[in-house]
Write a protein that holds these residues in place. Structure first.
Motif, mmCIF file in Angstrom:
data_model
loop_
_atom_site.group_PDB
_atom_site.id
_atom_site.type_symbol
_atom_site.label_atom_id
_atom_site.label_comp_id
_atom_site.label_asym_id
_atom_site.label_seq_id
_atom_site.Cartn_x
_atom_site.Cartn_y
_atom_site.Cartn_z
ATOM 1 N N ILE A 1 15.200 35.468 56.870
ATOM 2 C CA ILE A 1 13.894 35.700 56.261
ATOM 3 C C ILE A 1 13.543 34.581 55.281
ATOM 4 O O ILE A 1 14.381 34.148 54.490
ATOM 5 C CB ILE A 1 13.877 37.052 55.524
ATOM 6 N N CYS A 2 12.295 34.121 55.336
ATOM 7 C CA CYS A 2 11.782 33.148 54.376
ATOM 8 C C CYS A 2 10.519 33.722 53.733
ATOM 9 O O CYS A 2 9.583 34.103 54.441
ATOM 10 C CB CYS A 2 11.449 31.820 55.063
ATOM 11 N N HIS A 3 10.500 33.800 52.417
ATOM 12 C CA HIS A 3 9.330 34.312 51.713
ATOM 13 C C HIS A 3 8.245 33.241 51.671
ATOM 14 O O HIS A 3 8.511 32.085 51.340
ATOM 15 C CB HIS A 3 9.713 34.766 50.305
ATOM 16 N N ARG A 4 7.038 33.644 52.012
ATOM 17 C CA ARG A 4 5.965 32.659 52.187
ATOM 18 C C ARG A 4 5.608 31.926 50.899
ATOM 19 O O ARG A 4 5.056 30.827 50.956
ATOM 20 C CB ARG A 4 4.728 33.335 52.780
ATOM 21 N N ASN A 5 5.917 32.543 49.728
ATOM 22 C CA ASN A 5 5.623 31.889 48.450
ATOM 23 C C ASN A 5 6.842 31.186 47.864
ATOM 24 O O ASN A 5 6.810 30.754 46.709
ATOM 25 C CB ASN A 5 5.088 32.917 47.449
ATOM 26 N N ASP A 6 7.881 31.056 48.639
ATOM 27 C CA ASP A 6 9.091 30.374 48.181
ATOM 28 C C ASP A 6 8.763 28.907 47.880
ATOM 29 O O ASP A 6 8.267 28.189 48.753
ATOM 30 C CB ASP A 6 10.158 30.460 49.271
ATOM 31 N N PRO A 7 9.043 28.429 46.656
ATOM 32 C CA PRO A 7 8.757 27.015 46.350
ATOM 33 C C PRO A 7 9.597 26.052 47.184
ATOM 34 O O PRO A 7 9.255 24.880 47.319
ATOM 35 C CB PRO A 7 9.103 26.903 44.856
ATOM 36 N N GLU A 8 10.696 26.558 47.768
ATOM 37 C CA GLU A 8 11.514 25.735 48.663
ATOM 38 C C GLU A 8 11.421 26.271 50.093
ATOM 39 O O GLU A 8 12.422 26.385 50.804
ATOM 40 C CB GLU A 8 12.956 25.720 48.184
ATOM 41 N N LEU A 9 10.189 26.571 50.502
ATOM 42 C CA LEU A 9 9.966 27.148 51.828
ATOM 43 C C LEU A 9 10.477 26.224 52.931
ATOM 44 O O LEU A 9 11.085 26.688 53.900
ATOM 45 C CB LEU A 9 8.468 27.414 52.029
ATOM 46 N N SER A 10 10.236 24.935 52.808
ATOM 47 C CA SER A 10 10.671 23.996 53.849
ATOM 48 C C SER A 10 12.175 24.057 54.042
ATOM 49 O O SER A 10 12.673 24.061 55.171
ATOM 50 C CB SER A 10 10.237 22.567 53.495
ATOM 51 N N LYS A 11 12.906 24.118 52.939
ATOM 52 C CA LYS A 11 14.368 24.203 53.008
ATOM 53 C C LYS A 11 14.796 25.499 53.674
ATOM 54 O O LYS A 11 15.721 25.523 54.502
ATOM 55 C CB LYS A 11 14.951 24.105 51.608
ATOM 56 N N CYS A 12 14.107 26.601 53.348
ATOM 57 C CA CYS A 12 14.451 27.897 53.932
ATOM 58 C C CYS A 12 14.197 27.916 55.433
ATOM 59 O O CYS A 12 15.017 28.399 56.215
ATOM 60 C CB CYS A 12 13.658 29.007 53.244
#
Length: 247
Positions: A29-40
């Motif tokens: 799972i990757c949270h859409r507001n994660d500041p490190e979304l690309s890494k996730c």
């Protein structure tokens, strides 16, 4: 009233954890507001690799090893008038990719990434007729090839489609380009089995491998686009957008 509100909140939290717990191991799972979304997202795709190699039967995703391309008109009257056709084309090693660059944006609904394909192997049947570096070439039969350090550039754009008040991830565009690396090809039965001429042509191809593969890579990339898009679509249609990218 307060106790009921607390109970309802706890129930929602438990429900949320239960849903997350029910997600299969191959989905990270990757949270859409994660500041490190690309890494996730990069980690999520890498997490999928061993499952893609074997296939995911529960959601009807076929095995990526080998990747069966089938019959393909690779080149028809290229810059030197050469025609190349492949039949029963298989590619091995496609699941061993490594993402070297990733840019993900749920706001722009777009993913851009670069893949390194460290080692690919291919086999099948070929039919070739034309000229390579002013040398005539003609023949048909089996071929094998080894390809190292090919690089793929992938762009995915998507929409969020609402069906019965549930949002789903829908791919709008899946574009792939390949930069060729090094490798070797062996075409059997050139010139009806003439070993001397066949060895000369195979040596010429391998001494000028990058020039030859640059000529024929575009239709192979298009065929891979179709295959990878089908796999991505099959995975995404089994989960909601909020399951894959919760807030």
């Amino acid at each position: 009233m307060e106790s009921r509100l607390i109970a309802a909140t706890l129930l929602l939290c438990c429900f949320g954890y239960a849903c997350a717990g029910n997600m299969p191991d191959y989905i990270k799972i990757c949270h859409r507001n994660d500041p490190e979304l690309s890494k996730c997202v990069k980690q999520s795709v890498h997490n999928l690799r061993p499952y893609l190699g074997k296939g995911i039967k529960e959601i009807n995703v076929p095995a990526l090893e080998p990747l069966y391309i089938g019959d393909l008109n690779i080149l028809e009257g290229g810059s030197s008038g050469i025609t190349v056709k492949a039949k029963k084309l298989n590619i091995f090693g496609a699941s061993n990719f490594e993402i070297t660059k990733m840019r993900a944006s749920t706001q722009n609904r777009r993913f851009d990434f670069e893949l390194l394909l460290p080692l690919l192997q291919g086999d099948g049947q070929y039919d070739i007729n034309g000229n390579i570096l002013a040398l005539p070439i003609k023949g048909n039969g089996p071929f094998v090839g080894n390809f190292t350090n090919f690089v793929a550039y992938v762009r995915i754009t998507y929409d969020v489609r609402n069906v019965n008040d549930i949002d789903y991830f829908e791919v709008k565009e899946f574009a792939l380009k390949i930069r060729t690396g090094k490798g070797r090809l062996r075409l059997e039965n050139l010139f009806n089995g003439d070993k001397v001429l066949g060895d000369v042509i195979n040596q010429t191809i391998n001494e000028n491998f990058e020039l030859f593969t640059n000529e024929v890579i575009a239709p192979i990339a298009r065929a891979l686009e179709v295959k990878f898009l089908a796999i991505a679509t099959k995975i995404l249609e089994n989960f909601t957008y909020n399951e894959l990218f919760p807030v």
